[in-house]
Structures are given as structure tokens and as C-alpha cells.
Design a protein around this motif. Structure first.
Motif, short mmCIF file in Angstrom:
data_model
loop_
_atom_site.label_atom_id
_atom_site.label_comp_id
_atom_site.label_asym_id
_atom_site.label_seq_id
_atom_site.Cartn_x
_atom_site.Cartn_y
_atom_site.Cartn_z
N LEU A 1 0.84 -1.21 0.00
CA LEU A 1 0.00 0.00 0.00
C LEU A 1 0.86 1.25 0.00
O LEU A 1 0.60 2.21 -0.72
N VAL B 1 -3.65 -2.06 -5.77
CA VAL B 1 -4.33 -1.92 -4.48
C VAL B 1 -5.64 -2.70 -4.46
O VAL B 1 -5.97 -3.37 -3.48
N SER C 1 -6.14 -5.62 -1.82
CA SER C 1 -7.18 -5.39 -0.81
C SER C 1 -8.25 -6.47 -0.86
O SER C 1 -8.69 -6.97 0.18
N THR D 1 -9.25 -1.05 6.97
CA THR D 1 -8.29 -0.35 6.11
C THR D 1 -8.33 -0.92 4.69
O THR D 1 -8.33 -0.18 3.71
N CYS E 1 -9.22 1.08 1.31
CA CYS E 1 -8.28 1.07 0.17
C CYS E 1 -8.96 0.57 -1.10
O CYS E 1 -8.70 1.06 -2.19
N LEU F 1 -3.42 6.38 0.59
CA LEU F 1 -2.76 5.08 0.52
C LEU F 1 -1.42 5.09 1.25
O LEU F 1 -1.06 4.12 1.93
N GLY G 1 -0.59 2.75 4.37
CA GLY G 1 0.60 1.90 4.33
C GLY G 1 1.53 2.17 5.50
O GLY G 1 2.00 1.25 6.17
#
Length: 197
Positions: free
Chosen positions: A45, A71, A75, A135, A139, A163, A167
Motif C-alpha cells: 500500500l 491496491v 485489498s 483499512t 483502500c 494510501l 501503508g
């Protein structure tokens, strides 16, 4: 290449990427994923956010969309409970010039040390199982919104910053930074809605 020890701050992540093979004229997504490890949600991320934010790399047309695909895939797999991340060949084979990559990494070195001094283990419950899933969901929403953001001035920067914060928060186990990531995500979506209305 063997799995590397997972970075615990931005400086360590930059050092990991600096230690990648330097002979090739280009750096691929596969090179980066192999360097940070295929189990590393936080570092992946963080890299996607930094690449989206970096003026040298992030301004390449289509790069925010490419990072959004990365991502989105990571994710989704985290939410599905996978322990290692699978990425398609077409994404892994995408690359940037070694010169541009090295220039971006060099530019991040000084700010990285300053940022690392601000990080700490705070609001630890936010980096637990439920926090990581929340999270990942945030994302996923950011990734879905990133392709159209390329046509809305500065909105991709908001996504990149969100992001990056997500991260950083996961890498450093810093729930306060994760909270800032949620705040930036909300602010970015509100700004986009106001722009469109």
C-alpha cells in the motif's frame, strides 16, 4: 528472490528497494513486490501511495490507474483471507525506467527520516484484525475511484496520500496514522463530490 524481512518504517522500505538488482534498465512491479514480500499488505500500500504521489513517476499517464489495480487486487485478497497475494502477469510486467525510479527513491530519503521520527505504536487496536480489514475496505474504495480521478485535478494526489498513510500506519503499527488515512480518504471523496456537483 527470497522473501525479505518486512519493513517497520519508511526508511527501511526505501533501503529494501535500493538493494534491488541495479543492472536492469527498468524496474518492474514484479521486482518491487519480490523486494518487499508477497505477504506485505502495508508495504505494498505504501509503495502504491508513494508512486502515485511521486511527481517523477506518478505523473506518467495511467500510473495512478495501474497502482489502483495493484491496491484493488491486494485489498480484495486480504478481505478474502489470503495470506500471500497473487498478481496477474500483465500487472507484474509493468515497469518504469531505473533512472526515474532511482531519482524518486533518492528524493524520498530525507523526508523518510523526518516522517519516521513522527511514527510510533499508537491506537494499537486499529492495527489488529478488524482495523486491517477496515483499512483494506477503505483502500478498495480508493482504488475503485482512482481511474476517474486521473481526470479530476489533484484528486489522485489525495488518493496517493491516503494510501501512503494507510501503508505507513500498517507498517509502523500506528493507529493514529491510519486514522489520518481515513480522514484524507473522506476529505478526498467530499472534494470530488463538490467538484462534480
Amino acid at each position: 528472490m527470497s522473501e525479505s524481512t518486512e519493513a517497520t518504517n519508511l526508511t527501511e522500505l526505501i533501503q529494501t528497494m535500493e538493494q534491488m538488482e541495479r543492472d536492469a534498465p527498468r524496474v518492474s512491479v514484479d521486482d518491487i513486490v519480490n523486494a518487499v514480500g508477497r505477504r506485505s499488505f502495508g508495504p505494498l500500500l505504501l509503495i502504491a501511495g508513494l508512486i502515485t504521489l511521486a511527481p517523477i513517476i506518478g505523473d506518467i499517464p495511467g500510473m495512478p490507474t495501474l497502482m489502483a489495480a495493484l491496491v484493488l487486487l491486494v485489498s480484495t485478497q486480504l478481505l478474502a483471507g489470503r495470506k500471500t497475494f497473487w498478481l496477474p502477469k500483465w500487472l507484474l510486467n509493468r515497469s518504469v525506467s531505473r533512472k526515474g525510479f532511482d531519482k524518486a527513491i533518492h528524493a524520498l530519503k530525507k523526508p523518510a527520516q523526518w516522517i519516521d521520527n513522527l511514527l510510533g505504536v499508537r491506537l494499537k487496536w486499529m492495527t489488529g484484525y478488524a482495523g486491517i480489514r477496515a483499512t483494506a475496505l477503505a483502500c478498495l474504495l480508493v482504488a475503485l475511484a482512482m481511474p476517474p480521478m486521473e481526470f479530476i485535478p489533484f484528486s489522485a494526489n489525495g488518493a496517493g496520500l491516503a494510501l501512503t498513510l494507510f501503508g505507513l500506519g500498517l507498517v509502523a503499527r500506528d493507529g493514529l496514522v491510519l486514522s489520518l488515512g481515513f480522514l484524507i480518504t473522506t476529505a478526498t471523496f467530499v472534494a470530488i463530490l463538490m467538484y462534480l456537483l
